[in-house]
Write a protein that holds these residues in place. Structure first.
Motif, mmCIF file in Angstrom:
data_model
loop_
_atom_site.group_PDB
_atom_site.id
_atom_site.type_symbol
_atom_site.label_atom_id
_atom_site.label_comp_id
_atom_site.label_asym_id
_atom_site.label_seq_id
_atom_site.Cartn_x
_atom_site.Cartn_y
_atom_site.Cartn_z
ATOM 1 N N ASP A 196 0.862 -1.072 0.137
ATOM 2 C CA ASP A 196 -0.173 -0.020 -0.026
ATOM 3 C C ASP A 196 0.954 1.082 -0.101
ATOM 4 N N GLY A 197 0.219 2.329 -0.408
ATOM 5 C CA GLY A 197 0.691 3.708 -0.035
ATOM 6 C C GLY A 197 2.282 3.871 -0.828
ATOM 7 N N CYS B 244 -4.604 -3.364 0.609
ATOM 8 C CA CYS B 244 -6.007 -3.027 0.976
ATOM 9 C C CYS B 244 -6.974 -2.699 -0.196
ATOM 10 N N PRO C 260 0.155 7.035 4.157
ATOM 11 C CA PRO C 260 -0.805 7.379 3.176
ATOM 12 C C PRO C 260 -0.596 9.072 2.933
ATOM 13 N N ASP D 167 -3.505 0.534 5.142
ATOM 14 C CA ASP D 167 -4.186 1.850 4.688
ATOM 15 C C ASP D 167 -5.455 1.905 5.679
ATOM 16 N N SER E 44 2.831 2.666 5.380
ATOM 17 C CA SER E 44 2.567 2.874 3.979
ATOM 18 C C SER E 44 2.602 4.622 3.734
#
Length: 354
Positions: free
Chosen positions: A12-13, A47, A282, A78, A280
């Motif tokens: 993620d991210g 995610c 975000p 996330d 991650s």
């Protein structure tokens, strides 16, 4: 020449940004050293995958990963999309547990070119060996009642086997370094598991008469990371204590964005997994400013695991040279992008290799 098969999970991210950069570095290394070669299988498990499929990875996910030589993970999580306890237990901890990655290794070092927030860092260079399969992160427990009588119980589980594995790994590692081991405990407050931990660690220590061992209560040890980190070499700790200490180790380095880690399987049945310590992030994902050094240093740890010491050392030397030259992302006070930092590391590796 044997090609190492790498299972890649960007996650993620910022994981989706820094993992490709680290792979660029690995490819550049393979071109510099003719005996080094990699192949990659990339898996889009994160995610967003959970939102589409109701799970963090497919049912056969572990079997797909099992025949790789190592797993190269970005960042999982996330909380805007999936609660952290769902995302982490759905893939990260699942892989750690199912693949018996019973040791977590995280170095902390005063890197050239980075100003530590400590007033007197004194060139610290230590490694935390964290028990990675049990301890305070046991799944045993539950909740009962509601209202004012609501109760949650979480059981910590410590086994002789788990403690012995972690302690033995730490002492073996210390033999190759400065021959000092520090054990993290809290036996003055946790009356069953921590005295047990102390006793088993002492039994392992007796097998290594040439390695100095000291036991520290975790609260004091955390303060010593700040006041005298240069005194430490290898630290062995339980799952929770090791987790906390390693984030502190990243902080005194100057940024959690540079810290690497490895989840180590010991007997060759399953692959080990390598991941940066950072999450991650975000809030900065998609901006091109994520620090790639945590992921790239993680690649260095993976090279160490493969026994590619020359390439691993070259990579860390290049990282420090680039930082010394002032090429840094914003988390380190710089103005460079993720790609610019990676490009500079690749150029420096080529210069150093010539």
């Amino acid at each position: 020449m044997k090609t190492k098969k790498i299972a890649v999970i960007p996650g993620d991210g910022v994981g989706k940004e820094v993992v490709p950069e680290a792979l660029r570095v690995m490819e550049a290394l393979s071109q510099l050293h003719g005996g080094l070669s990699f192949s990659y299988d990339t898996y889009p498990w994160n995610c967003e995958y959970f939102l589409k499929h109701g799970k963090m990875m497919p049912e056969d996910g572990l079997s797909r990963l099992a025949d790789s030589d190592a797993i190269f993970l970005g960042a999982i999580g996330d909380p805007r999309l999936v609660p952290d306890h769902v995302s982490l237990w759905g893939i990260l901890i699942k892989i750690r547990r199912e693949f018996e990655q019973v040791i977590n290794v995280r170095p902390a070092k005063q890197l050239k070119g980075i100003t530590s927030p400590l007033a007197h860092p004194a060139g610290f260079d230590f490694i935390v060996v964290r028990e990675n399969s049990e301890g305070e992160y046991s799944e045993i427990g539950g909740k009962i009642h509601s209202g004012e009588d609501e109760m949650a119980i979480q059981n910590a589980v410590f086994t002789r086997k788990g403690i012995e594995r972690a302690a033995t790994y730490a002492f073996e590692l210390a033999k190759t370094r400065k021959k000092r081991v520090a054990s993290a405990t809290k036996s003055n407050g946790i009356v069953h598991t921590m005295p047990f931990w102390d006793r088993v660690v002492q039994e392992v220590a007796a097998k290594y008469p040439d390695v100095e061992m000291k036991s520290y209560h975790i609260d004091a040890l955390a303060s010593f990371f700040v006041t005298r980190p240069q005194e430490f070499d290898v630290i062995v700790a339980s799952n929770l204590f090791g987790d906390i200490l390693t984030d502190l180790g990243a902080a005194i380095m100057g940024s959690i964005g540079i810290a690497p880690s490895g989840n180590i399987h010991l007997n060759g049945k399953y692959p080990s997994m390598f991941e940066p310590v950072h999450g991650s992030a975000p809030d900065i994902a998609g901006k091109g400013i994520a620090n790639p050094i945590g992921q790239i240093w993680t690649a260095k740890m993976m090279l160490d695991h493969f026994g590619e010491q020359e390439s691993a050392d070259l990579l860390l030397e290049a990282i420090e040279a680039v930082l010394e030259a002032g090429i840094k992302t914003p988390d380190l006070g710089g103005k460079n992008t993720t790609k610019e930092v990676t490009d500079a590391i690749i150029r420096k590796m080529k210069e150093l290799a010539e």
